[in-house]
Design an enzyme around this catalytic site. Structure first.
Site, PDB file in Angstrom:
ATOM      1  N   ASN A   1       0.843  -1.212   0.000  1.00 46.75           N
ATOM      2  CA  ASN A   1       0.000   0.000   0.000  1.00 46.75           C
ATOM      3  C   ASN A   1       0.871   1.253   0.000  1.00 46.75           C
ATOM      4  O   ASN A   1       0.617   2.210  -0.729  1.00 46.75           O
ATOM      5  CB  ASN A   1      -0.912   0.018   1.232  1.00 46.75           C
ATOM      6  CG  ASN A   1      -1.839  -1.162   1.254  1.00 46.75           C
ATOM      7  OD1 ASN A   1      -2.679  -1.312   0.390  1.00 46.75           O
ATOM      8  ND2 ASN A   1      -1.664  -2.028   2.247  1.00 46.75           N
TER       9      ASN A   1
ATOM     10  N   GLY B   1      -4.959  -0.485   7.078  1.00 50.87           N
ATOM     11  CA  GLY B   1      -4.610   0.077   8.386  1.00 50.87           C
ATOM     12  C   GLY B   1      -5.757   0.883   8.980  1.00 50.87           C
ATOM     13  O   GLY B   1      -6.920   0.437   9.013  1.00 50.87           O
ATOM     14  N   PHE B   2      -5.426   2.097   9.410  1.00 48.73           N
ATOM     15  CA  PHE B   2      -6.423   2.954  10.057  1.00 48.73           C
ATOM     16  C   PHE B   2      -7.200   3.815   9.054  1.00 48.73           C
ATOM     17  O   PHE B   2      -7.943   4.710   9.463  1.00 48.73           O
ATOM     18  CB  PHE B   2      -5.740   3.860  11.098  1.00 48.73           C
ATOM     19  CG  PHE B   2      -5.046   3.101  12.205  1.00 48.73           C
ATOM     20  CD1 PHE B   2      -5.764   2.270  13.054  1.00 48.73           C
ATOM     21  CD2 PHE B   2      -3.673   3.207  12.397  1.00 48.73           C
ATOM     22  CE1 PHE B   2      -5.129   1.574  14.075  1.00 48.73           C
ATOM     23  CE2 PHE B   2      -3.020   2.514  13.413  1.00 48.73           C
ATOM     24  CZ  PHE B   2      -3.756   1.681  14.255  1.00 48.73           C
TER      25      PHE B   2
ATOM     26  N   HIS C   1      -0.301  12.295   5.184  1.00 46.65           N
ATOM     27  CA  HIS C   1       1.043  12.411   5.748  1.00 46.65           C
ATOM     28  C   HIS C   1       2.086  11.864   4.779  1.00 46.65           C
ATOM     29  O   HIS C   1       3.090  12.488   4.495  1.00 46.65           O
ATOM     30  CB  HIS C   1       1.072  11.645   7.078  1.00 46.65           C
ATOM     31  CG  HIS C   1       0.511  10.251   7.017  1.00 46.65           C
ATOM     32  ND1 HIS C   1      -0.672   9.951   6.384  1.00 46.65           N
ATOM     33  CD2 HIS C   1       0.991   9.056   7.462  1.00 46.65           C
ATOM     34  CE1 HIS C   1      -0.899   8.651   6.459  1.00 46.65           C
ATOM     35  NE2 HIS C   1       0.092   8.086   7.119  1.00 46.65           N
ATOM     36  N   ARG C   2       1.814  10.692   4.202  1.00 46.73           N
ATOM     37  CA  ARG C   2       2.747  10.056   3.263  1.00 46.73           C
ATOM     38  C   ARG C   2       2.828  10.853   1.969  1.00 46.73           C
ATOM     39  O   ARG C   2       3.901  11.006   1.388  1.00 46.73           O
ATOM     40  CB  ARG C   2       2.287   8.618   2.978  1.00 46.73           C
ATOM     41  CG  ARG C   2       3.230   7.825   2.084  1.00 46.73           C
ATOM     42  CD  ARG C   2       2.886   6.348   2.106  1.00 46.73           C
ATOM     43  NE  ARG C   2       2.880   5.864   3.469  1.00 46.73           N
ATOM     44  CZ  ARG C   2       1.770   5.689   4.200  1.00 46.73           C
ATOM     45  NH1 ARG C   2       0.577   5.899   3.682  1.00 46.73           N
ATOM     46  NH2 ARG C   2       1.853   5.304   5.444  1.00 46.73           N
TER      47      ARG C   2
ATOM     48  N   ASP D   1       8.511   5.401   7.719  1.00 46.83           N
ATOM     49  CA  ASP D   1       7.902   4.926   8.956  1.00 46.83           C
ATOM     50  C   ASP D   1       6.778   5.895   9.307  1.00 46.83           C
ATOM     51  O   ASP D   1       6.931   7.109   9.156  1.00 46.83           O
ATOM     52  CB  ASP D   1       8.936   4.878  10.086  1.00 46.83           C
ATOM     53  CG  ASP D   1       8.564   3.793  11.078  1.00 46.83           C
ATOM     54  OD1 ASP D   1       8.756   2.611  10.753  1.00 46.83           O
ATOM     55  OD2 ASP D   1       8.043   4.131  12.171  1.00 46.83           O
ATOM     56  N   SER D   2       5.655   5.356   9.733  1.00 39.14           N
ATOM     57  CA  SER D   2       4.512   6.234   9.974  1.00 39.14           C
ATOM     58  C   SER D   2       3.716   5.781  11.187  1.00 39.14           C
ATOM     59  O   SER D   2       3.887   4.672  11.677  1.00 39.14           O
ATOM     60  CB  SER D   2       3.624   6.286   8.729  1.00 39.14           C
ATOM     61  OG  SER D   2       3.483   5.001   8.175  1.00 39.14           O
TER      62      SER D   2
HETATM   63  P1  IMP Z   1       5.080   1.137   9.896  1.00 33.74           P
HETATM   64  O1  IMP Z   1       5.374   2.484   9.350  1.00 33.74           O
HETATM   65  O2  IMP Z   1       5.276   0.064   8.891  1.00 33.74           O
HETATM   66  O3  IMP Z   1       5.758   0.897  11.201  1.00 33.74           O
HETATM   67  O4  IMP Z   1       3.537   1.024  10.194  1.00 33.74           O
HETATM   68  C1  IMP Z   1       2.771   2.088  10.539  1.00 33.74           C
HETATM   69  C2  IMP Z   1       1.351   1.602  10.802  1.00 33.74           C
HETATM   70  O5  IMP Z   1       0.550   2.782  10.968  1.00 33.74           O
HETATM   71  C3  IMP Z   1       0.729   0.818   9.670  1.00 33.74           C
HETATM   72  O6  IMP Z   1       0.888  -0.558   9.821  1.00 33.74           O
HETATM   73  C4  IMP Z   1      -0.736   1.221   9.762  1.00 33.74           C
HETATM   74  O7  IMP Z   1      -1.390   0.417  10.714  1.00 33.74           O
HETATM   75  C5  IMP Z   1      -0.647   2.637  10.282  1.00 33.74           C
HETATM   76  N1  IMP Z   1      -0.628   3.591   9.159  1.00 33.74           N
HETATM   77  C6  IMP Z   1       0.407   4.364   8.750  1.00 33.74           C
HETATM   78  N2  IMP Z   1       0.044   5.090   7.674  1.00 33.74           N
HETATM   79  C7  IMP Z   1      -1.212   4.737   7.386  1.00 33.74           C
HETATM   80  C8  IMP Z   1      -2.110   5.120   6.358  1.00 33.74           C
HETATM   81  O8  IMP Z   1      -1.832   5.932   5.460  1.00 33.74           O
HETATM   82  N3  IMP Z   1      -3.315   4.535   6.395  1.00 33.74           N
HETATM   83  C9  IMP Z   1      -3.688   3.647   7.338  1.00 33.74           C
HETATM   84  N4  IMP Z   1      -2.891   3.240   8.311  1.00 33.74           N
HETATM   85  C10 IMP Z   1      -1.642   3.785   8.339  1.00 33.74           C
END
Ligand code: IMP
Length: 189
Positions: free
Chosen positions: A12, A141-142, A168-169, A66-67
């Site tokens: 994604n 995700g969310f 954000h991304r 990372d998010s």
């Molecule tokens: P990581 O950056 O892979 O550690 O994961 C960040 C987590 O935050 C993801 O697995 C999602 O659960 C959530 N997340 C981050 N960005 C998004 C987004 O754009 N949509 C939905 N969930 C997000």
């Protein structure tokens, strides 16, 4: 065309970022490296550390992202633990924690770190919004419980192109794209 490798297993993220980068003549490749990730309350630190470890492995221009979702009424939870919380209690769990809560403000934050033999640069994107009262739409995700400011839809009710305009991304990727597309060709090999 300039190339850069995104270190992730999350298709994604790859899809959303590719859509923006291609507009800047940047081709994104995806590589899933199963590397150790440090635990920290700062996603900047997690991303930087991950980028350095990944660079030691592949030695070519790369980005990591990372998010996390920071919910005000929950003192910033789940923040750096977003991935784990999403996998465990999920959107239903978050909505339960927020049941009866009037203060629904939340912020999504993304940190991108670019690394090659010369540069180590960080790009941050943040979007404020609120947690919906019910799950709406699809997405990952969310996405189905986050409504960005200036929208009535959740991210889950948007296509990637529309989500990218708010997210954000999307913001962090745009900052990276503007910087990288101006960078000399030596780093795109
Ligand atoms: P990581 O950056 O892979 O550690 O994961 C960040 C987590 O935050 C993801 O697995 C999602 O659960 C959530 N997340 C981050 N960005 C998004 C987004 O754009 N949509 C939905 N969930 C997000």
């Amino acid at each position: 065309m300039k190339k850069v490798t995104l270190i992730t297993g999350n298709t994604n993220k790859f899809k959303e970022m590719s859509l923006i980068l291609i507009e800047y003549g940047i081709e994104l490749e995806m590589l899933d490296l199963d590397l150790f990730e440090i635990q920290s309350e700062k996603i900047e630190e997690i991303a930087l550390n991950y980028a350095r470890n990944a660079y030691k492995e592949i030695r070519k221009p790369l980005i990591v992202e990372d998010s996390g979702l920071f919910i005000k009424a929950l003192n910033g939870f789940p923040g750096p633990y977003s991935s784990y919380v999403n996998k465990t209690i999920g959107n239903e769990g978050i909505l339960r924690l927020m049941y009866d809560e009037k203060e629904r403000t939340a912020t999504f934050k993304a940190v991108i770190v670019y690394k090659d033999d010369k540069f180590e640069e960080t790009f941050v994107g943040e979007i404020k919004g609120e947690i919906s009262r019910e799950i709406r739409g699809n997405g990952w995700g969310f996405d189905p419980i986050f409504i960005p400011n200036n929208s009535k839809k959740t991210f889950g009710e948007m296509q990637s192109e529309e989500k990218n305009k708010y997210s954000h991304r999307g913001i962090a990727t745009l900052k990276f794209a503007q910087w990288y597309s101006k960078l000399g060709n030596q780093s795109s090999l």
